[in-house]
Scaffold this active site. Structure first.
Site, PDB file in Angstrom:
ATOM      1  N   LYS A 124      -6.227   5.022 -19.599  1.00  0.00           N
ATOM      2  CA  LYS A 124      -6.514   5.486 -20.938  1.00  0.00           C
ATOM      3  C   LYS A 124      -5.291   5.356 -21.930  1.00  0.00           C
ATOM      4  O   LYS A 124      -4.554   3.999 -22.165  1.00  0.00           O
ATOM      5  CB  LYS A 124      -7.079   6.710 -21.121  1.00  0.00           C
ATOM      6  CG  LYS A 124      -8.107   6.932 -20.062  1.00  0.00           C
ATOM      7  CD  LYS A 124      -9.286   6.083 -20.102  1.00  0.00           C
ATOM      8  CE  LYS A 124     -10.408   6.433 -19.051  1.00  0.00           C
ATOM      9  NZ  LYS A 124     -11.369   5.356 -18.893  1.00  0.00           N
ATOM     10  N   ARG A 171       0.812  -1.027   0.098  1.00  0.00           N
ATOM     11  CA  ARG A 171       0.001   0.094  -0.113  1.00  0.00           C
ATOM     12  C   ARG A 171       0.689   1.247   0.117  1.00  0.00           C
ATOM     13  O   ARG A 171       0.416   2.142  -0.351  1.00  0.00           O
ATOM     14  CB  ARG A 171      -1.092  -0.130   1.239  1.00  0.00           C
ATOM     15  CG  ARG A 171      -1.977   1.148   1.218  1.00  0.00           C
ATOM     16  CD  ARG A 171      -3.217   0.637   1.962  1.00  0.00           C
ATOM     17  NE  ARG A 171      -2.863  -0.184   3.177  1.00  0.00           N
ATOM     18  CZ  ARG A 171      -2.635   0.352   4.402  1.00  0.00           C
ATOM     19  NH1 ARG A 171      -2.240   1.592   4.530  1.00  0.00           N
ATOM     20  NH2 ARG A 171      -2.490  -0.529   5.329  1.00  0.00           N
ATOM     21  N   ASP A 208      -6.464  17.928 -15.396  1.00  0.00           N
ATOM     22  CA  ASP A 208      -6.540  16.573 -15.723  1.00  0.00           C
ATOM     23  C   ASP A 208      -6.178  16.418 -17.357  1.00  0.00           C
ATOM     24  O   ASP A 208      -6.778  16.928 -18.201  1.00  0.00           O
ATOM     25  CB  ASP A 208      -8.083  15.947 -15.924  1.00  0.00           C
ATOM     26  CG  ASP A 208      -8.181  14.583 -15.758  1.00  0.00           C
ATOM     27  OD1 ASP A 208      -7.541  14.138 -16.905  1.00  0.00           O
ATOM     28  OD2 ASP A 208      -9.342  14.064 -15.655  1.00  0.00           O
ATOM     29  N   TYR A 237     -15.214  15.434 -16.629  1.00  0.00           N
ATOM     30  CA  TYR A 237     -15.608  13.791 -16.522  1.00  0.00           C
ATOM     31  C   TYR A 237     -16.543  13.661 -15.579  1.00  0.00           C
ATOM     32  O   TYR A 237     -16.710  14.389 -14.609  1.00  0.00           O
ATOM     33  CB  TYR A 237     -14.242  13.278 -16.324  1.00  0.00           C
ATOM     34  CG  TYR A 237     -14.617  11.733 -16.120  1.00  0.00           C
ATOM     35  CD1 TYR A 237     -15.308  10.837 -17.298  1.00  0.00           C
ATOM     36  CD2 TYR A 237     -14.178  11.029 -15.048  1.00  0.00           C
ATOM     37  CE1 TYR A 237     -15.410   9.505 -16.787  1.00  0.00           C
ATOM     38  CE2 TYR A 237     -14.367   9.686 -14.634  1.00  0.00           C
ATOM     39  CZ  TYR A 237     -14.986   8.816 -15.922  1.00  0.00           C
ATOM     40  OH  TYR A 237     -15.317   7.766 -15.472  1.00  0.00           O
TER      41      TYR A 237
END
Ligand code: PLP
Length: 410
Positions: free
Chosen positions: A224, A61, A199, A125
């Site tokens: 993406k 983590r 972004d 988005y």
């Protein structure tokens, strides 16, 4: 990192640094399929835990060699060729388990309190909009949506609302293929003591480098184009203030647990190796598709940043190397016509993601942006007739032929 001595963009993408011995150093970084790491002698381990200077690999983590390698690559790509005060720009990156984990962790790392404001665009988005409305607005953070092309409006928001902590923009935008002027927005943010975050998912550092224009943070859904093969979910926050990213942003990953798994980070690393080649082809194909479909009787408007008549073409030409792989089509006939196209495509795949090697198509109003209130959507061009295309790297004639037959189907 080896790529630093051969620091062209493609070398950074494709050269791994994998530890090994003189005769058995892997060429490609292996997958660290372990949830934890063996600690050094107790005194040293205690010191590492207490100070956490180097983002050690103690437990997954907190980060792994796989996440660290892509973090180094992404920070190097975003800063490639840039300098500040006569020195190469140094950035820090933190990898997350998805784009949304990166986006939400960036906001949460800012320590927003009731009365703080965020200025953003009405067409970001859909899930980012939902996060702001569902998670930040209820704790008293005011989200001001508007048109970030209108600099007078933006400046007025920062002048009249205090404190505005962040101007948050997405450029190019996912659904509508619009583009915003990063330099002007960063300048306004800094004038009023705010930060500017971008972004940059659709651009990738190959097509645009927001830090060159004054951005403080960049986030990507690395799911993406950065990954490019539609086979893993990851996201990244990259920042100019390395100390802040290494402590506050990284802390969000540790506390909220949105760390990328080693395999997903490894898949991202594999995809990154061909980023420039893929992006060139996505851009060339998108231009071919946009030009071929312009003027089609079933289409009211083709939005592609590469078309000279696009209202943001000049800004995009200034701040991007090329115009990206995403375009939008506004079909005549609204929802019914849009659904007909989705039903009739044979080659293009109907799915909400973008940035894969093959062409994808989706209907933002009912898919990616379904949670954005209709009024807000429609005010920002996300209409019922809008289709978003993520143009792949196939032969462009295959894509054009498929879209034409779907647009013309009864
Ligand atoms: N930002 C943009 C522009 C996106 O298109 C997406 C996803 O489509 C995200 C963020 C969220 O990324 P993820 O799906 O990896 O969580």
């Amino acid at each position: 990192m080896k790529a630093e001595t051969q620091s062209d963009f493609q070398s950074i993408c494709c050269v791994d640094q994998a530890p090994g011995s003189r005769t058995s150093t892997p060429h490609v970084q292996p997958i660290y399929a372990t949830s934890t790491f063996v600690y050094p002698p107790p005194e040293e381990a205690m010191e590492i835990f207490a100070e956490l200077k180097e983002r050690p690999h103690l437990y997954n983590r907190w980060g792994t060699p796989n996440t660290a390698l892509v973090e180094q690559k992404l920070a190097a790509l975003e800063s490639h060729g840039l300098s500040e005060n006569g020195k190469p720009l140094q950035l820090e990156a933190v990898l997350f388990s998805s784009g949304m984990a990166a986006v939400s962790s960036l906001f949460l790392s800012l320590g927003l309190t009731p009365g703080d404001h965020i200025v953003t665009q009405g067409n970001i988005y859909g899930t980012t909009t939902e996060f702001l409305d569902a998670m930040l607005a209820p704790i008293g953070v005011r989200i001001i949506y508007g048109d970030l092309h209108d600099m007078e409006w933006v400046e007025k928001q920062l002048r009249t609302h205090s404190p505005v902590r962040l101007i948050y923009l997405e450029t190019p935008t996912n659904a509508t293929a619009r583009c915003y002027d990063i330099a002007q927005l960063a300048r306004i943010a800094h004038t009023y003591g705010a930060k500017c975050a971008v972004d940059g998912t659709l651009g990738t550092p190959y097509l645009q480098q927001p830090f060159a224009h004054g951005a403080d943070f960049v986030v990507h859904s690395a799911t993406k184009f950065l990954n490019g093969h539609s086979n893993s979910l990851t996201g990244v926050v990259i920042g100019r203030d390395g100390a802040f990213v290494k402590t506050e942003v990284w802390k969000m990953r540790k506390l909220l647990g949105g760390c990328a798994g080693s395999f997903d980070a490894w898949l991202l690393n594999m995809g990154l190796k061909t980023l420039p080649l893929r992006m060139e082809q996505h851009c060339n194909n998108a231009m071919r598709v946009a030009t071929a479909l312009e003027g089609h009787s079933a289409i009211r408007r083709v939005r592609y940043l590469g078309l000279e008549e696009h209202p943001d073409h000049k800004v995009a030409a200034r701040q991007m190397r090329a115009f990206g792989g995403v375009l939008s089509l506004e079909v005549a006939g609204g929802l019914e016509a849009a659904v007909r196209v989705l039903r009739n495509v044979r080659h293009c795949t109907v799915t909400a993601t973008l940035g894969a090697m093959d062409t994808l198509i989706q209907h933002p109003a009912t898919m990616t942006h379904v949670k954005v209130p209709r009024e807000q959507r429609e005010a920002h061009e996300i209409t019922d007739g809008l289709l978003r295309l993520s143009v792949g790297i196939e032969d462009p004639e295959t894509i054009i032929g498929d879209l034409r037959q779907a647009l013309e189907a009864p």
